[in-house]
Design a protein around this motif. Structure first.
Motif, short mmCIF file in Angstrom:
data_model
loop_
_atom_site.label_atom_id
_atom_site.label_comp_id
_atom_site.label_asym_id
_atom_site.label_seq_id
_atom_site.Cartn_x
_atom_site.Cartn_y
_atom_site.Cartn_z
N GLU A 1 107.04 36.65 -45.95
CA GLU A 1 105.74 36.64 -45.43
C GLU A 1 104.78 35.41 -45.20
O GLU A 1 104.92 34.70 -46.13
CB GLU A 1 104.82 37.67 -46.37
N HIS A 2 104.24 35.28 -44.31
CA HIS A 2 103.49 34.01 -43.97
C HIS A 2 102.12 34.16 -44.60
O HIS A 2 101.37 35.26 -44.44
CB HIS A 2 103.17 33.65 -42.31
N ILE A 3 101.52 33.15 -45.10
CA ILE A 3 100.11 33.07 -45.60
C ILE A 3 99.28 32.44 -44.54
O ILE A 3 98.08 32.74 -44.17
CB ILE A 3 100.03 32.22 -47.08
N VAL A 4 100.03 31.38 -43.86
CA VAL A 4 99.38 30.75 -42.87
C VAL A 4 100.19 30.42 -41.65
O VAL A 4 101.65 30.38 -41.90
CB VAL A 4 98.78 29.40 -43.28
N ARG A 5 99.93 30.80 -40.52
CA ARG A 5 100.60 30.40 -39.20
C ARG A 5 100.26 29.28 -38.52
O ARG A 5 99.10 29.13 -38.33
CB ARG A 5 100.87 31.97 -38.47
N GLN A 6 101.01 28.62 -38.15
CA GLN A 6 100.76 27.77 -37.10
C GLN A 6 99.66 28.13 -35.80
O GLN A 6 100.20 29.04 -35.31
CB GLN A 6 101.96 26.87 -36.25
N GLY A 7 98.62 27.27 -35.93
CA GLY A 7 97.64 27.68 -34.98
C GLY A 7 96.50 28.47 -35.72
O GLY A 7 95.34 28.86 -35.03
N ASP A 8 96.56 28.90 -36.70
CA ASP A 8 95.48 29.81 -37.53
C ASP A 8 94.12 28.79 -37.80
O ASP A 8 94.45 27.59 -38.16
CB ASP A 8 96.09 30.31 -38.96
N SER A 9 92.99 29.33 -37.92
CA SER A 9 91.68 28.68 -38.09
C SER A 9 91.34 29.02 -39.55
O SER A 9 90.37 28.40 -40.09
CB SER A 9 91.14 28.87 -37.00
N HIS B 1 90.20 22.14 -37.88
CA HIS B 1 91.12 22.53 -36.63
C HIS B 1 91.97 23.34 -37.13
O HIS B 1 92.31 23.70 -38.29
CB HIS B 1 91.27 21.25 -35.84
N GLU B 2 92.66 23.99 -35.92
CA GLU B 2 93.77 24.73 -36.36
C GLU B 2 94.81 24.12 -37.20
O GLU B 2 94.89 23.01 -36.91
CB GLU B 2 94.25 25.32 -35.08
N SER B 3 95.52 24.92 -37.97
CA SER B 3 96.65 24.61 -38.74
C SER B 3 97.64 24.13 -37.68
O SER B 3 98.18 24.82 -36.80
CB SER B 3 97.12 25.56 -39.70
N SER B 4 98.29 23.07 -38.07
CA SER B 4 99.56 22.49 -37.29
C SER B 4 100.76 23.03 -38.05
O SER B 4 101.93 22.75 -37.70
CB SER B 4 99.42 20.66 -37.66
#
Length: 193
Positions: A37-45, A90-93
């Motif tokens: 399961e993801h907690i954060v995905r690339q591109g999330d703000s 900014h969005e997550s890398s």
């Protein structure tokens, strides 16, 4: 891991009071995370500082060819998250996902700011964590540019002895900058010597 272990972790870094601890637990959100399961995905703000209560998380970058590049593995009492995205809004890398069932505490940027305002001891705590992380990352850069694949692998196992049992080999290979096939050959060679 019980709340006392988290308190002990804080106290191992900084002198902390009961009020400081209560403030921390008032500002964090507890979450159970399933394997993969993801907690954060690339591109999330919507981003968080993530304290791993138990389990194992992987922070990774997915390139334009959809290859996952492991940046960090975090275990019990490690922090992770995209600091650049959090501090610079900014969005997550990066993406952060559970390698195994895990329990985490999530701390938003707003709550982080409240925490260090209300309880200044946490500013010192995070400074200590950041300086240790910088030292660790500098050592990793030196290993990546100057060690052989075998030396990188042996150092990885020395620094993270438990991870090899938990983390899929393809992610360990990615972390080391080699292919999973090469890592398999390397492990066979080391087992024979």
């Amino acid at each position: 891991m019980q709340k006392e272990e988290i308190i002990n972790h804080f106290q191992s870094k900084v002198p902390i009071t009961t009020d400081d601890i209560n403030c921390f637990f008032d500002l964090v959100e507890f979450k159970s995370v399933k394997k993969n399961e993801h907690i954060v995905r690339q591109g999330d703000s919507s981003l968080y500082f993530i304290l791993i209560k138990s389990g194992c998380l992987m922070t990774y970058f997915k390139d334009k060819h959809d290859h996952k590049h492991a940046i960090q593995f975090g275990q019990d009492m490690w922090w992770t998250g995209d600091l650049d995205a959090i501090f610079n809004s900014h969005e997550s890398s990066y993406s952060v996902k559970a390698i195994m069932p895990s329990e985490v505490y999530l701390l938003s940027k707003e709550n982080f700011e409240q925490l260090i305002q209300k309880c200044p001891v946490f500013e010192k705590y995070f400074r200590i964590l950041y300086q240790n992380a910088l030292i660790s990352h500098q050592k990793r850069i030196i290993r990546n540019i100057s060690y052989t694949a075998e030396e990188k692998y042996l150092e990885f196992v020395k620094i993270h002895p438990r991870l090899e049992l938990i983390v899929p080999q393809k992610y360990i290979a990615s972390y080391m900058g080699i292919t999973p096939e090469f890592l398999s050959k390397l492990k066979r060679k080391l087992a024979q010597s």
